[in-house]
Write a protein that holds these residues in place. Structure first.
Motif, PDB file in Angstrom:
ATOM      1  N   SER A 198       0.873  -1.069   0.177  1.00  0.00           N
ATOM      2  CA  SER A 198       0.186  -0.064  -0.278  1.00  0.00           C
ATOM      3  C   SER A 198       1.019   1.496   0.080  1.00  0.00           C
ATOM      4  CB  SER A 198      -1.346   0.086   1.365  1.00  0.00           C
ATOM      5  OG  SER A 198      -1.649   0.932   1.427  1.00  0.00           O
ATOM      6  N   PHE A 199       0.534   2.201  -0.146  1.00  0.00           N
ATOM      7  CA  PHE A 199       1.437   3.475  -0.290  1.00  0.00           C
ATOM      8  C   PHE A 199       0.423   5.015   1.012  1.00  0.00           C
ATOM      9  CE2 PHE A 199       0.936   1.573  -4.649  1.00  0.00           C
ATOM     10  CZ  PHE A 199       2.298   1.552  -4.210  1.00  0.00           C
ATOM     11  N   ILE A 200       1.610   5.149   1.444  1.00  0.00           N
ATOM     12  CA  ILE A 200       1.077   6.476   2.028  1.00  0.00           C
ATOM     13  C   ILE A 200       1.812   8.090   1.876  1.00  0.00           C
ATOM     14  CG2 ILE A 200       1.457   7.219   4.553  1.00  0.00           C
ATOM     15  CD1 ILE A 200       0.768   4.643   5.474  1.00  0.00           C
ATOM     16  N   GLY A 201       0.798   8.981   1.868  1.00  0.00           N
ATOM     17  CA  GLY A 201       1.756  10.242   1.429  1.00  0.00           C
ATOM     18  C   GLY A 201       1.733  11.589   2.942  1.00  0.00           C
ATOM     19  N   TYR A 202       3.284  11.492   3.287  1.00  0.00           N
ATOM     20  CA  TYR A 202       2.548  12.099   4.210  1.00  0.00           C
ATOM     21  C   TYR A 202       3.819  13.765   4.201  1.00  0.00           C
ATOM     22  CZ  TYR A 202       3.484  13.718   8.992  1.00  0.00           C
ATOM     23  OH  TYR A 202       3.547  14.628  10.657  1.00  0.00           O
ATOM     24  N   ILE A 203       3.235  14.910   4.780  1.00  0.00           N
ATOM     25  CA  ILE A 203       3.981  16.616   4.748  1.00  0.00           C
ATOM     26  C   ILE A 203       3.997  17.006   5.922  1.00  0.00           C
ATOM     27  CG2 ILE A 203       3.933  18.902   4.183  1.00  0.00           C
ATOM     28  CD1 ILE A 203       3.562  17.238   0.911  1.00  0.00           C
ATOM     29  N   GLY A 363      -4.263  -1.627   7.325  1.00  0.00           N
ATOM     30  CA  GLY A 363      -3.961  -3.581   6.871  1.00  0.00           C
ATOM     31  C   GLY A 363      -3.205  -4.339   6.722  1.00  0.00           C
ATOM     32  N   ARG A 364      -2.545  -3.351   5.760  1.00  0.00           N
ATOM     33  CA  ARG A 364      -1.356  -3.969   5.099  1.00  0.00           C
ATOM     34  C   ARG A 364       0.016  -3.845   5.939  1.00  0.00           C
ATOM     35  NH1 ARG A 364      -3.460  -4.681   0.013  1.00  0.00           N
ATOM     36  NH2 ARG A 364      -5.257  -3.889  -0.040  1.00  0.00           N
ATOM     37  N   GLY A 365       1.063  -4.521   4.793  1.00  0.00           N
ATOM     38  CA  GLY A 365       2.714  -4.265   5.397  1.00  0.00           C
ATOM     39  C   GLY A 365       3.136  -5.187   5.898  1.00  0.00           C
ATOM     40  N   LYS A 366       2.182  -6.536   6.172  1.00  0.00           N
ATOM     41  CA  LYS A 366       2.742  -7.758   6.817  1.00  0.00           C
ATOM     42  C   LYS A 366       3.952  -8.732   6.426  1.00  0.00           C
ATOM     43  CE  LYS A 366      -1.733  -7.894   8.577  1.00  0.00           C
ATOM     44  NZ  LYS A 366      -2.937  -8.346   8.422  1.00  0.00           N
ATOM     45  N   SER A 367       3.733  -8.299   5.089  1.00  0.00           N
ATOM     46  CA  SER A 367       5.409  -9.482   4.584  1.00  0.00           C
ATOM     47  C   SER A 367       6.414  -8.202   4.807  1.00  0.00           C
ATOM     48  CB  SER A 367       4.465  -9.494   3.076  1.00  0.00           C
ATOM     49  OG  SER A 367       6.021 -10.538   2.828  1.00  0.00           O
ATOM     50  N   PRO A 368       7.867  -8.715   5.041  1.00  0.00           N
ATOM     51  CA  PRO A 368       8.922  -7.979   4.289  1.00  0.00           C
ATOM     52  C   PRO A 368       9.221  -7.492   3.450  1.00  0.00           C
ATOM     53  CG  PRO A 368       9.911  -9.913   5.857  1.00  0.00           C
ATOM     54  CD  PRO A 368       8.668  -9.547   5.331  1.00  0.00           C
ATOM     55  N   SER A 369       8.455  -8.998   2.310  1.00  0.00           N
ATOM     56  CA  SER A 369       8.474  -8.611   0.959  1.00  0.00           C
ATOM     57  C   SER A 369       7.727  -7.673   0.380  1.00  0.00           C
ATOM     58  CB  SER A 369       8.743  -9.919   0.137  1.00  0.00           C
ATOM     59  OG  SER A 369       7.608 -10.468   0.043  1.00  0.00           O
ATOM     60  N   LYS A 370       7.167  -7.163   0.507  1.00  0.00           N
ATOM     61  CA  LYS A 370       6.264  -5.898   0.393  1.00  0.00           C
ATOM     62  C   LYS A 370       5.699  -5.093   1.325  1.00  0.00           C
ATOM     63  CE  LYS A 370       2.113  -6.650  -2.895  1.00  0.00           C
ATOM     64  NZ  LYS A 370       0.634  -7.686  -2.906  1.00  0.00           N
ATOM     65  N   PRO A 371       6.277  -4.453   1.464  1.00  0.00           N
ATOM     66  CA  PRO A 371       6.627  -3.018   2.826  1.00  0.00           C
ATOM     67  C   PRO A 371       5.210  -2.818   1.872  1.00  0.00           C
ATOM     68  CG  PRO A 371       8.121  -3.138   1.674  1.00  0.00           C
ATOM     69  CD  PRO A 371       7.350  -3.710   1.040  1.00  0.00           C
ATOM     70  N   VAL A 372       4.253  -0.856   3.289  1.00  0.00           N
ATOM     71  CA  VAL A 372       4.254   0.133   2.780  1.00  0.00           C
ATOM     72  C   VAL A 372       5.042   1.210   2.741  1.00  0.00           C
ATOM     73  CG1 VAL A 372       2.690   1.749   3.567  1.00  0.00           C
ATOM     74  CG2 VAL A 372       1.726  -0.729   4.249  1.00  0.00           C
ATOM     75  N   LEU A 373       4.583   1.578   1.451  1.00  0.00           N
ATOM     76  CA  LEU A 373       6.093   2.883   0.725  1.00  0.00           C
ATOM     77  C   LEU A 373       5.154   4.533   1.251  1.00  0.00           C
ATOM     78  CD1 LEU A 373       8.025   3.742  -0.338  1.00  0.00           C
ATOM     79  CD2 LEU A 373       7.103   4.434  -2.821  1.00  0.00           C
ATOM     80  N   ILE A 374       6.256   4.896   2.188  1.00  0.00           N
ATOM     81  CA  ILE A 374       5.952   6.177   2.648  1.00  0.00           C
ATOM     82  C   ILE A 374       6.472   7.423   2.072  1.00  0.00           C
ATOM     83  CG2 ILE A 374       5.434   7.270   4.806  1.00  0.00           C
ATOM     84  CD1 ILE A 374       5.732   4.478   6.482  1.00  0.00           C
ATOM     85  N   THR A 375       5.980   8.076   0.917  1.00  0.00           N
ATOM     86  CA  THR A 375       6.434   9.200   0.584  1.00  0.00           C
ATOM     87  C   THR A 375       6.608  10.422   1.136  1.00  0.00           C
ATOM     88  OG1 THR A 375       5.755   7.997  -1.547  1.00  0.00           O
ATOM     89  CG2 THR A 375       6.712  10.232  -1.222  1.00  0.00           C
ATOM     90  N   ILE A 376       7.141  10.550   1.864  1.00  0.00           N
ATOM     91  CA  ILE A 376       7.761  11.777   2.450  1.00  0.00           C
ATOM     92  C   ILE A 376       8.108  12.727   2.104  1.00  0.00           C
ATOM     93  CG2 ILE A 376       8.099  12.849   5.042  1.00  0.00           C
ATOM     94  CD1 ILE A 376       8.190  10.307   6.540  1.00  0.00           C
TER      95      ILE A 376
END
Ligand code: BGC
Length: 426
Positions: A198-203, A363-376
């Protein structure tokens, strides 16, 4: 004399005064309240932008970024390989910062800024970083201004439509989006080779905010969405109202243009952090933590920027730092340094709690091979003295401690402009 340590403990200003698990739970709860349309302080604004998109190539877009002190424009396109082609970036001053402007002035100043590039493009991606309700046609209605912009008549108005009318081109294709959303899109498109869950955007710049991807079926307040799909949600996390605020946070809040609003943002974002440090240092002066000479000097200071505060925590400040004039007594500058450093540490834990809550909510990012990408994005996040490393420590400890969520961070230069262009090319 009272020690700085005692003062910080008395006012509960330390990171250790924050129960991270408790705060994360409250934050998630508040997200759910917002998605349910039951009020609460998190607006949870649907963006009508899905995360999975195909983008047009070789089409020039006028990308606009309005949200801090600067109003920036650029002509952007992507070639067939997806490589970014970005023209010169022009910087202007955000209207309404130096004095109050009418609605008419607000839009005509912006139209004058963008006109030369608008003539070269049929598409406009407008990154507008103020709380704005987005409509299904992807224009947006301003809910309120923050970051001290003075243009009260603009509240309630359609931003894209008014800009296009001021330009005299009402038919142009315009997409309005928040900077967190632009940042998420830019981060996602800059990391094509890797699998993310999954993906998150943070400022964290002048203001602060977060967006993430939510399933439409969980957006209970909006019944007209395709329940099989998902979309990006702009949380407006800076307005979170349930963080543990101290008496001194309230004092700072009461000195701003909109007391009671965006109280989370006022605890650590760049637009307020300097002011908060000054408020706290003045209180330390009154309570005898600093010498009478330093207390008097602080009282005469009308303002302190976040940059000055960070610079002082780093190395007692450069020669032109306003805090450099603190009493020549070494102990005063050391106490002031400890106080500011403690507030940065608290900021790092608040930011980590915010991000941890959003990661858990996906609810995502439970496996190290598929993390959640957080762009800051945001200068406060990257430039504030040791904020980033402390944030990573708090978040890392929290997410590994029995919760096992995997995240990866990325930064994309000019993410607001790039994401705005991408949104207009969907
Ligand atoms: C605004 C958000 C924005 C954030 C970061 C906040 O003050 O309300 O819309 O995303 O600042 O720029």
């Amino acid at each position: 004399m009272k020690s700085a340590k005692q003062f910080l403990e008395d006012h509960r200003l330390r990171a250790s005064d924050i129960d991270m698990q408790g705060l994360v739970d409250i934050f998630i709860n508040e997200m759910e309240t917002g998605l349910g349309g039951k009020g609460g302080s998190l607006r949870m604004i649907p963006t009508y932008i899905e995360a999975e998109n195909d983008f047009l190539t070789d089409v020039p877009v006028l990308a606009i970024d309005a949200g801090g002190t600067n109003f920036r424009t650029a002509l952007i396109s992507f070639d067939q390989k997806g490589t970014l082609v970005c023209g010169e970036i022009k910087n202007f001053r955000m209207p309404g910062l130096d004095r109050e402007v009418s609605s008419r002035e607000f839009f005509s100043i912006m139209a004058d800024y963008v006109r030369p590039l608008a003539e070269k493009s049929e598409r406009i991606g407008f990154c507008f970083s103020y709380p704005t309700e987005i409509l299904p046609n992807r224009d947006g209605r301003l809910i309120q201004f923050c970051k001290e912009v003075q243009a009260p008549e603009v509240v309630g108005q359609l931003i894209g439509m008014n800009l296009l009318e001021s330009l005299g081109t009402p038919g142009k294709h315009l997409v309005l989006l928040n900077d967190t959303v632009a940042t998420l899109l830019a981060g996602k498109s800059a990391s094509p080779g890797k699998q993310f869950d999954s993906f998150i955007g943070y400022i964290l710049g002048t203001g602060t905010n977060t967006c993430y991807i939510e399933r439409n079926r969980n957006i209970i307040k909006n019944r007209n969405l395709d329940s099989g799909k998902s979309q990006i949600i702009n949380i407006e996390s800076g307005n979170f109202a349930k963080a543990p605020r101290t008496d001194l946070d309230l004092l700072l809040d009461n000195s701003t243009m909109d007391p009671g609003n965006y109280s989370f943002e006022k605890m650590f974002s760049g637009g307020y952090f300097g002011g908060l440090c000054l408020t706290v240092l003045k209180a330390a002066g009154l309570e005898g933590v600093l010498s009478a000479g330093s207390a008097a000097l602080l009282n005469n200071l009308s303002g302190l920027t976040s940059n000055d505060a960070s610079d002082f925590a780093r190395n007692d400040g450069s020669v032109d730092n306003p805090l450099k004039t603190l009493s020549s007594e070494r102990i005063d500058s050391e106490s002031a340094r400890v106080i500011i450093d403690t507030l940065i540490d608290r900021a790092a834990k608040l930011v980590a709690s915010n991000i941890a809550a959003v990661v858990l909510k996906t609810g995502r990012g439970k496996s190290p091979s598929k993390p959640v990408l957080i762009t800051i994005d945001g200068t406060t996040f990257y430039k504030m003295f040791r904020l980033r490393e402390r944030f990573e420590k708090y978040l890392g400890e929290f997410l590994s401690d029995g919760r096992a969520r995997y995240v990866e961070f990325t930064e994309v230069q000019q993410s607001s402009l790039i994401g705005a262009a991408l949104a207009a090319l969907i």
